[in-house]
Design a protein around this motif. Structure first.
Motif, mmCIF file in Angstrom:
data_model
loop_
_atom_site.group_PDB
_atom_site.id
_atom_site.type_symbol
_atom_site.label_atom_id
_atom_site.label_comp_id
_atom_site.label_asym_id
_atom_site.label_seq_id
_atom_site.Cartn_x
_atom_site.Cartn_y
_atom_site.Cartn_z
ATOM 1 N N ILE A 131 0.844 -1.196 0.000
ATOM 2 C CA ILE A 131 0.000 0.000 0.000
ATOM 3 C C ILE A 131 0.879 1.245 0.000
ATOM 4 N N THR A 132 1.885 1.261 0.864
ATOM 5 C CA THR A 132 2.783 2.411 0.955
ATOM 6 C C THR A 132 3.498 2.636 -0.375
ATOM 7 N N ALA A 133 3.887 1.556 -1.032
ATOM 8 C CA ALA A 133 4.621 1.668 -2.292
ATOM 9 C C ALA A 133 3.770 2.236 -3.426
ATOM 10 N N VAL A 134 2.474 1.955 -3.432
ATOM 11 C CA VAL A 134 1.642 2.421 -4.550
ATOM 12 C C VAL A 134 1.087 3.823 -4.347
ATOM 13 N N ILE A 135 1.133 4.341 -3.122
ATOM 14 C CA ILE A 135 0.642 5.697 -2.870
ATOM 15 C C ILE A 135 1.730 6.686 -3.304
ATOM 16 N N PRO A 136 1.480 7.491 -4.330
ATOM 17 C CA PRO A 136 2.485 8.464 -4.756
ATOM 18 C C PRO A 136 2.852 9.410 -3.609
ATOM 19 N N GLY A 137 4.152 9.661 -3.478
ATOM 20 C CA GLY A 137 4.613 10.577 -2.441
ATOM 21 C C GLY A 137 5.025 9.899 -1.156
ATOM 22 N N THR A 138 4.882 8.567 -1.066
ATOM 23 C CA THR A 138 5.328 7.855 0.133
ATOM 24 C C THR A 138 6.265 6.720 -0.270
ATOM 25 N N VAL A 139 7.295 6.514 0.553
ATOM 26 C CA VAL A 139 8.251 5.438 0.320
ATOM 27 C C VAL A 139 8.498 4.725 1.642
ATOM 28 N N TRP A 140 8.277 3.405 1.653
ATOM 29 C CA TRP A 140 8.585 2.565 2.813
ATOM 30 C C TRP A 140 10.104 2.489 2.882
ATOM 31 N N SER A 141 10.708 3.019 3.927
ATOM 32 C CA SER A 141 12.165 3.082 3.997
ATOM 33 C C SER A 141 12.775 2.023 4.894
ATOM 34 N N GLU A 142 12.142 1.744 6.048
ATOM 35 C CA GLU A 142 12.750 0.793 6.983
ATOM 36 C C GLU A 142 11.715 0.298 7.984
ATOM 37 N N LEU A 143 11.759 -0.988 8.238
ATOM 38 C CA LEU A 143 10.970 -1.585 9.310
ATOM 39 C C LEU A 143 11.932 -1.858 10.453
ATOM 40 N N ALA A 144 11.609 -1.403 11.654
ATOM 41 C CA ALA A 144 12.468 -1.644 12.813
ATOM 42 C C ALA A 144 12.681 -3.144 12.990
ATOM 43 N N ALA A 145 13.848 -3.522 13.473
ATOM 44 C CA ALA A 145 14.200 -4.932 13.636
ATOM 45 C C ALA A 145 13.178 -5.685 14.480
ATOM 46 N N ASP A 146 12.603 -5.015 15.474
ATOM 47 C CA ASP A 146 11.604 -5.670 16.325
ATOM 48 C C ASP A 146 10.181 -5.483 15.797
ATOM 49 N N GLY A 147 10.026 -4.830 14.653
ATOM 50 C CA GLY A 147 8.711 -4.642 14.043
ATOM 51 C C GLY A 147 7.843 -3.604 14.723
ATOM 52 N N SER A 148 8.423 -2.823 15.607
ATOM 53 C CA SER A 148 7.625 -1.876 16.390
ATOM 54 C C SER A 148 7.344 -0.558 15.683
ATOM 55 N N SER A 149 8.110 -0.264 14.625
ATOM 56 C CA SER A 149 7.893 1.000 13.925
ATOM 57 C C SER A 149 8.358 0.890 12.485
ATOM 58 N N LEU A 150 7.909 1.853 11.727
ATOM 59 C CA LEU A 150 8.177 1.912 10.300
ATOM 60 C C LEU A 150 8.673 3.307 9.975
ATOM 61 N N LEU A 151 9.714 3.390 9.158
ATOM 62 C CA LEU A 151 10.220 4.679 8.703
ATOM 63 C C LEU A 151 9.727 4.895 7.278
ATOM 64 N N ILE A 152 9.016 5.997 7.067
ATOM 65 C CA ILE A 152 8.440 6.323 5.763
ATOM 66 C C ILE A 152 8.959 7.693 5.348
ATOM 67 N N HIS A 153 9.298 7.820 4.068
ATOM 68 C CA HIS A 153 9.602 9.149 3.547
ATOM 69 C C HIS A 153 8.340 9.684 2.883
ATOM 70 N N VAL A 154 7.993 10.919 3.232
ATOM 71 C CA VAL A 154 6.797 11.567 2.695
ATOM 72 C C VAL A 154 7.252 12.746 1.842
ATOM 73 N N TYR A 155 6.730 12.840 0.625
ATOM 74 C CA TYR A 155 7.112 13.863 -0.347
ATOM 75 C C TYR A 155 6.867 15.281 0.162
ATOM 76 N N ASP A 156 5.701 15.512 0.735
ATOM 77 C CA ASP A 156 5.352 16.860 1.212
ATOM 78 C C ASP A 156 4.575 16.708 2.518
ATOM 79 N N LEU A 157 5.266 16.918 3.624
ATOM 80 C CA LEU A 157 4.686 16.684 4.942
ATOM 81 C C LEU A 157 4.333 18.007 5.613
ATOM 82 N N ALA A 158 3.045 18.223 5.824
ATOM 83 C CA ALA A 158 2.592 19.448 6.492
ATOM 84 C C ALA A 158 2.541 19.265 8.008
ATOM 85 N N ASP A 159 2.066 18.088 8.456
ATOM 86 C CA ASP A 159 1.845 17.852 9.882
ATOM 87 C C ASP A 159 2.150 16.381 10.179
ATOM 88 N N GLU A 160 3.243 16.129 10.878
ATOM 89 C CA GLU A 160 3.672 14.758 11.148
ATOM 90 C C GLU A 160 2.635 13.974 11.947
#
Length: 109
Positions: free
Chosen positions: A60-89
């Motif tokens: 899902i993250t890969a097909v949404i334009p403007g978002t890139v799945w960058s990293e899944l934490a080793a323990d699976g507790s969090s995900l790092l995503i790059h957002v093209y234009d972020l107004a409010d985290e």
């Protein structure tokens, strides 16, 4: 799989977000250099643990334009995503969890 109705709604929602995000990214590119996008990495805490649900979330993250799945934490507790234009985290994290993670949790767990 559980909750086939939730799956159908999720597919529709993702389709809508693909189109809307493509338009938003396209407009953002046309505005360059007058308005530079506020690209940023966002760490999203995850409640999902099912590997099939996580794989679905990555697609899902890969097909949404403007978002890139960058990293899944080793323990699976969090995900790092790059957002093209972020107004409010905080708003982005709430949207991501509500619109994608929660339905996948209902479907797979």
């Amino acid at each position: 799989l559980h909750r086939w109705g939730t799956l159908a709604r999720l597919i529709g929602r993702v389709g809508f977000h693909v189109v809307r995000s493509a338009i938003e990214v396209g407009i953002g590119v046309l505005r360059l250099p007058r308005r530079v996008p506020r690209g940023a990495f966002v760490r999203v805490p995850l409640d999902l643990r099912d590997p099939h649900a996580l794989a679905s979330l990555s697609m899902i993250t890969a097909v949404i334009p403007g978002t890139v799945w960058s990293e899944l934490a080793a323990d699976g507790s969090s995900l790092l995503i790059h957002v093209y234009d972020l107004a409010d985290e905080a708003a982005f994290i709430a949207h991501y969890k509500r619109d994608y993670e929660l339905p996948l949790k209902e479907i797979f767990e």
